[in-house]
Design an enzyme around this catalytic site. Sequence first.
Site, PDB file in Angstrom:
ATOM      1  N   LYS A  13      54.471  79.289  34.303  1.00 15.67           N
ATOM      2  CA  LYS A  13      53.821  77.883  35.008  1.00 15.67           C
ATOM      3  C   LYS A  13      54.327  77.237  36.066  1.00 15.67           C
ATOM      4  O   LYS A  13      53.740  76.824  36.948  1.00 15.67           O
ATOM      5  CB  LYS A  13      53.987  76.796  33.621  1.00 15.67           C
ATOM      6  CG  LYS A  13      53.453  77.312  32.405  1.00 15.67           C
ATOM      7  CD  LYS A  13      54.077  76.238  31.252  1.00 15.67           C
ATOM      8  CE  LYS A  13      55.423  76.013  30.928  1.00 15.67           C
ATOM      9  NZ  LYS A  13      56.085  77.116  30.083  1.00 15.67           N
ATOM     10  N   ARG A  88      54.089  69.222  25.313  1.00 11.50           N
ATOM     11  CA  ARG A  88      54.865  70.310  24.458  1.00 11.50           C
ATOM     12  C   ARG A  88      54.620  70.117  22.986  1.00 11.50           C
ATOM     13  O   ARG A  88      54.961  71.182  22.117  1.00 11.50           O
ATOM     14  CB  ARG A  88      56.195  70.425  24.535  1.00 11.50           C
ATOM     15  CG  ARG A  88      57.054  71.099  25.812  1.00 11.50           C
ATOM     16  CD  ARG A  88      57.116  72.410  25.881  1.00 11.50           C
ATOM     17  NE  ARG A  88      58.199  73.057  26.007  1.00 11.50           N
ATOM     18  CZ  ARG A  88      58.793  73.161  27.412  1.00 11.50           C
ATOM     19  NH1 ARG A  88      58.372  72.747  28.400  1.00 11.50           N
ATOM     20  NH2 ARG A  88      59.837  73.871  27.524  1.00 11.50           N
ATOM     21  N   ARG A 127      65.347  86.292  34.863  1.00 12.46           N
ATOM     22  CA  ARG A 127      65.151  85.129  35.737  1.00 12.46           C
ATOM     23  C   ARG A 127      66.045  84.490  36.118  1.00 12.46           C
ATOM     24  O   ARG A 127      67.370  84.443  35.536  1.00 12.46           O
ATOM     25  CB  ARG A 127      64.089  84.039  35.074  1.00 12.46           C
ATOM     26  CG  ARG A 127      63.713  82.818  35.936  1.00 12.46           C
ATOM     27  CD  ARG A 127      62.300  82.114  35.305  1.00 12.46           C
ATOM     28  NE  ARG A 127      62.867  81.250  34.185  1.00 12.46           N
ATOM     29  CZ  ARG A 127      61.702  80.685  33.730  1.00 12.46           C
ATOM     30  NH1 ARG A 127      60.501  80.562  33.991  1.00 12.46           N
ATOM     31  NH2 ARG A 127      62.023  79.663  32.696  1.00 12.46           N
ATOM     32  N   ARG A 162      70.039  80.385  33.545  1.00 16.21           N
ATOM     33  CA  ARG A 162      70.122  79.071  33.105  1.00 16.21           C
ATOM     34  C   ARG A 162      70.845  79.250  31.569  1.00 16.21           C
ATOM     35  O   ARG A 162      70.787  80.476  30.810  1.00 16.21           O
ATOM     36  CB  ARG A 162      68.736  78.511  32.771  1.00 16.21           C
ATOM     37  CG  ARG A 162      68.104  77.835  33.780  1.00 16.21           C
ATOM     38  CD  ARG A 162      66.777  77.525  33.803  1.00 16.21           C
ATOM     39  NE  ARG A 162      66.313  77.129  32.729  1.00 16.21           N
ATOM     40  CZ  ARG A 162      64.663  76.987  32.191  1.00 16.21           C
ATOM     41  NH1 ARG A 162      64.026  76.973  33.240  1.00 16.21           N
ATOM     42  NH2 ARG A 162      64.322  76.718  31.115  1.00 16.21           N
ATOM     43  N   ARG A 173      63.639  79.480  21.747  1.00 15.02           N
ATOM     44  CA  ARG A 173      62.636  78.567  22.635  1.00 15.02           C
ATOM     45  C   ARG A 173      61.119  79.193  22.186  1.00 15.02           C
ATOM     46  O   ARG A 173      60.353  78.468  22.235  1.00 15.02           O
ATOM     47  CB  ARG A 173      63.031  78.684  24.196  1.00 15.02           C
ATOM     48  CG  ARG A 173      64.003  77.816  24.592  1.00 15.02           C
ATOM     49  CD  ARG A 173      64.474  78.041  25.909  1.00 15.02           C
ATOM     50  NE  ARG A 173      63.520  77.862  26.690  1.00 15.02           N
ATOM     51  CZ  ARG A 173      63.549  78.726  27.956  1.00 15.02           C
ATOM     52  NH1 ARG A 173      64.405  79.424  28.323  1.00 15.02           N
ATOM     53  NH2 ARG A 173      62.727  78.096  28.967  1.00 15.02           N
TER      54      ARG A 173
HETATM   55  P1  AMP Z   1      61.432  74.396  30.726  1.00 16.02           P
HETATM   56  O1  AMP Z   1      61.889  74.484  32.071  1.00 16.02           O
HETATM   57  O2  AMP Z   1      59.919  73.804  30.623  1.00 16.02           O
HETATM   58  O3  AMP Z   1      61.363  75.491  29.809  1.00 16.02           O
HETATM   59  O4  AMP Z   1      62.269  73.189  29.835  1.00 16.02           O
HETATM   60  C1  AMP Z   1      63.554  73.519  29.329  1.00 16.02           C
HETATM   61  C2  AMP Z   1      64.045  72.682  28.135  1.00 16.02           C
HETATM   62  O5  AMP Z   1      63.789  71.219  28.604  1.00 16.02           O
HETATM   63  C3  AMP Z   1      62.942  73.223  26.802  1.00 16.02           C
HETATM   64  O6  AMP Z   1      63.531  74.016  26.227  1.00 16.02           O
HETATM   65  C4  AMP Z   1      63.292  71.677  26.013  1.00 16.02           C
HETATM   66  O7  AMP Z   1      64.680  71.432  25.545  1.00 16.02           O
HETATM   67  C5  AMP Z   1      63.338  70.666  27.228  1.00 16.02           C
HETATM   68  N1  AMP Z   1      62.009  70.044  27.551  1.00 16.02           N
HETATM   69  C6  AMP Z   1      61.026  70.521  28.692  1.00 16.02           C
HETATM   70  N2  AMP Z   1      59.887  69.785  28.595  1.00 16.02           N
HETATM   71  C7  AMP Z   1      60.001  69.385  27.516  1.00 16.02           C
HETATM   72  C8  AMP Z   1      58.766  68.494  26.852  1.00 16.02           C
HETATM   73  N3  AMP Z   1      57.709  68.325  27.237  1.00 16.02           N
HETATM   74  N4  AMP Z   1      59.207  68.264  25.496  1.00 16.02           N
HETATM   75  C9  AMP Z   1      60.344  68.410  24.899  1.00 16.02           C
HETATM   76  N5  AMP Z   1      61.409  69.105  25.472  1.00 16.02           N
HETATM   77  C10 AMP Z   1      61.196  69.612  26.673  1.00 16.02           C
END
Ligand code: AMP
Length: 215
Positions: A13, A88, A127, A162, A173
């Site tokens: 994404k 999400r 990554r 990360r 996740r």
């Molecule tokens: P990402 O970088 O999009 O994979 O997000 C990393 C982490 O941030 C996720 O595993 C969640 O803990 C939190 N997160 C990011 N976006 C959201 C969202 N829209 N709703 C809830 N948690 C989020």
Amino acid sequence: MRIILLGAPGAGKGTIAKVLTELDGSVQISTGDILRGAVQAGTELGQKANAFMKAGDLVPDELIMNIMKERLQEPDCKKGFLLDGFPRTIPQAEALKTLLIDLEMVLDMAVSLDVPREEILNRLTTRRTCENPACQAIYNVKSSPTKIAGICDKCGSKVIQREDETEEAISHRLETWNEKTAPLTGYYEKEGVLMTVDATVTDDVVKAIQDRLNT
Ligand code: AMP
């Protein structure tokens, strides 16, 4: 363009959003990047979000909607936006629908990025991300390494794995994604804006989106 990018963690994404922003000046909005920035800065939002993120759990909808209500009203969103990692959950999608109506913004489409699970696992474990909250450039130790090992090509900061990209956090996740986020494809299909693409190759996805926007 006003697009939601849907797809499991590691589906690409962020990478695809970055390419699309260069086409027409639309901004990439990544709730994950915003949250990681807040954690590093030690803000109240960051303190509330930190434990959820480390465990690979979703941050509560209310916190996310507060972020997005403000973010979508910033002037740089006028040219368009690419939502990366938001919504999400179904409640977030419903709240977004109301918010866009209030802001008189119409969504072009929700693009579901399809990548086989094996490829996702491979991508996530290899990554690396720039630790500078203002940069957060993404690399891959195999397919797109930094020029100097461990140093970001763009800003010179350290490039790290990360905390939520350990094997254990990744599998959690992916479970959370299956349970809470995968149903969004059905939601946007009913809304009549869903496009599903094979996202193994980034350029193919960008082309499919451009073709759809031009029809
Ligand atoms: P990402 O970088 O999009 O994979 O997000 C990393 C982490 O941030 C996720 O595993 C969640 O803990 C939190 N997160 C990011 N976006 C959201 C969202 N829209 N709703 C809830 N948690 C989020």
